[in-house]
Design an enzyme around this catalytic site. Sequence first.
Site, mmCIF file in Angstrom:
data_model
loop_
_atom_site.group_PDB
_atom_site.id
_atom_site.type_symbol
_atom_site.label_atom_id
_atom_site.label_comp_id
_atom_site.label_asym_id
_atom_site.label_seq_id
_atom_site.Cartn_x
_atom_site.Cartn_y
_atom_site.Cartn_z
ATOM 1 N N HIS A 59 -28.007 -17.763 -12.744
ATOM 2 C CA HIS A 59 -26.817 -17.338 -12.008
ATOM 3 C C HIS A 59 -26.792 -18.058 -10.678
ATOM 4 C CE1 HIS A 59 -30.204 -14.611 -11.346
ATOM 5 N NE2 HIS A 59 -29.774 -14.474 -10.103
ATOM 6 N N ASP A 72 -22.080 -8.927 -6.499
ATOM 7 C CA ASP A 72 -23.489 -8.549 -6.558
ATOM 8 C C ASP A 72 -23.621 -7.063 -6.222
ATOM 9 O OD1 ASP A 72 -26.389 -10.302 -6.266
ATOM 10 O OD2 ASP A 72 -26.380 -8.211 -5.626
#
Length: 112
Positions: free
Chosen positions: A98, A29
């Site tokens: 996701h 991320d």
Amino acid sequence: MDCIFCKIIKGEIPSSKVYEDEEFIVIKDVNPQAPVHLLAIPKEHFASVAELNDERAVVVGKMMKKLAEIGGDNGLDDGFRIITNKGKHGCQSVSHLHLHLLGGRQLDEKMG
Ligand code: DGP
């Protein structure tokens, strides 16, 4: 389609990829909220868990399995959290399903 995750999947935007197969990728991320913060993203574009069908659910199951394996490989022996956000109240900011893997520290007991 103007989807940032589709662009990452196509290689048009760089990412720190930790896993890829024919069905999904796992990347770091860009804005980590824990020492380990990974995203598993299916290569097929669909918005959220609200758009799952039986075939997509199989892929998402494989994504969870892979994240758990990667968590073990990254020393998250004391545990981790896998979540997916949906819509405004779920604080979903990218409309391409996701899964987040968060770990490496004690996470908050309250999830809200
Ligand atoms: P969510 O709020 O559940 O939709 O989470 C979206 C996540 O995606 C958020 O934690 C930040 C991450 N993100 C957004 N843009 C990028 C990007 O270009 N690269 C990477 N690696 N992550 C991104």
